[in-house]
Enzyme design. Structure first.
Site: not given
Ligand SMILES: *Cc1c(COP(=O)(O)O)cnc(C)c1O
Length: 398
Positions: A186, A214, A245
């Site tokens: 990240s 992610h 996300k």
């Protein structure tokens, strides 16, 4: 009883806050408006949003918004209880079915967030005396899950498989062993070496957990994630990821074998003892799962934007570490210089976020840029010009 003027607590805590301020590590909340867009507003100032995790633009998507409103109309504002009591509203079943189909998984369960998911998974699977092998750059929620589990925390140097193997060799054969890694890191934007991690976990009789926070939605033919991109999904014991996300809303999931998901359902304390997600959140998650698979053009735009931005920064002479993705750090080093750089960028209209220790190692403070599918090339060029000017003025590049 004597009333204290100033308690010891207050003095100690204020001193600690002053220390943080002196180290340029004190954080302040600012209100961001329209962060779901490419341009946002902070304190009324319009800025290019190079800071959100809304990689595919679904946070502002009309279809997700509509699904949320419909879910509220149908099922109410709140879930009223935890899932094992009466909070397991019908959208859970539908969303989990969609999730399992998308990921081609044997079983899966939705949990309240990535953070609480990691806490719950790791602390359910391991106890005192067991072993966790965790990449040094893993997300804080993994670290906290390990602490909560009371297992022995073996942190290996970032992506250093030799180091990992030397730690595995030392662990007793009769203890439970978990290897855990982010798939896409990240703060650095580089990838874990999943093929090698699978070999090691098989060789040393460990299980492997991969956090796709992610990468879910972004990699793989249908956005299933990085494990699927490499066609390794069936060889990874536990995959978790989030809806917060690339998928635009909130919540998280775990997938794996049926016995594993069954066990987690019975043992994850963060799942058992917390109220279920509001129906609206499930409405958004389900819709995101249904559409993300069929919109590869968003994934392609994201990759195009990310590559363009990375190459431009490298050409300018910035250190972007090992980034190979939509997460692009510009590594500066000192906290103070990083703060100055971030402030100068913000003044120019770029919502750049400084990341300092303890989120990253000492002397590796950085600006963490994130790209999205929605960024326009002219916006990226505009920001790159500003980044170059400020970098030159500050003597960060030649
Ligand atoms: C963001 C993130 C989480 C936490 O997910 P939330 O849904 O925001 O709680 C967990 N793991 C990684 C690697 C993350 O980047």
């Amino acid at each position: 009883m004597k009333v204290q003027e100033k308690s010891q607590w207050e003095e100690e805590i204020k001193a600690e806050l002053a220390d943080l301020e002196a180290l340029s590590q004190k954080r302040h909340l600012v209100t961001s408006e329209s962060a779901e867009q490419s341009w946002l507003r902070i304190n009324g100032k319009k800025m290019l949003n190079l800071a959100s995790n809304n990689y595919l633009g679904y946070a502002g998507d009309e279809r997700l918004k509509k699904a949320m409103i419909e879910a509220v109309d149908k099922y109410g504002a709140g879930a009223t209880a935890s899932r094992l009591i009466v909070g397991n509203h019908p959208l859970y079943k539908e969303t989990e079915a969609a999730l399992i189909k998308w990921k081609r998984a044997e079983a899966g369960i939705i949990v309240n967030s990535g953070y609480t998911g990691n806490l719950g998974i790791i602390s359910a699977l391991l106890g005192r005396g067991d072993y966790v092998f965790s990449d040094k750059l893993n997300h804080a929620s993994i670290v906290d899950g390990v602490v909560l589990s009371r297992a022995k925390h073996q942190r290996y140097r970032h992506n250093d498989l030799k180091h990992l193997e030397s730690l595995l060799q030392k662990a007793p054969a009769d203890k439970r062993k978990l290897i855990v890694t982010d798939s896409l890191f990240s703060m650095d934007g580089d990838f874990a070496h999943l093929v090698e991690l699978i070999q090691l976990k098989e060789q040393y009789n460990a299980i492997l957990m991969v956090d796709e926070a992610h990468s879910s939605g972004i990699y793989g033919k249908n956005g299933e994630g990085y494990a699927h991109h490499l066609n390794l999904q069936n060889r990874i014991d536990i995959q978790m990821g989030t809806f917060s996300k690339a998928l635009g809303s909130f919540g998280a999931y775990v997938i794996g074998k049926k016995w594993l998901i069954d066990y987690l359902t019975n043992r994850m304390r963060s799942f058992i003892y917390s109220t279920a997600l509001p129906p609206a959140v499930l409405g958004a998650a389900k819709t995101a799962i249904e559409i993300v698979q069929f919109e590869p053009e968003r994934r392609a735009s994201l990759q195009t934007n990310a590559r363009y931005f990375r190459e431009a920064l490298i050409d300018l002479g910035f250190d972007i570490g090992g980034s190979e993705s939509q997460i692009v750090p510009v590594i500066i080093g000192e906290n103070e210089t990083t703060m100055m750089f971030a402030k100068a960028l913000q003044k120019e209209g770029i919502a750049a976020v400084p990341v300092r220790p303890p989120t990253v190692p000492e002397n590796e403070a950085r600006i963490r840029f994130t790209l999205t599918a929605a960024h326009q090339k002219e916006d990226l060029d505009w920001s790159l010009n500003r980044i170059a000017d400020i970098g030159k003025k500050m003597g960060l590049i030649g």
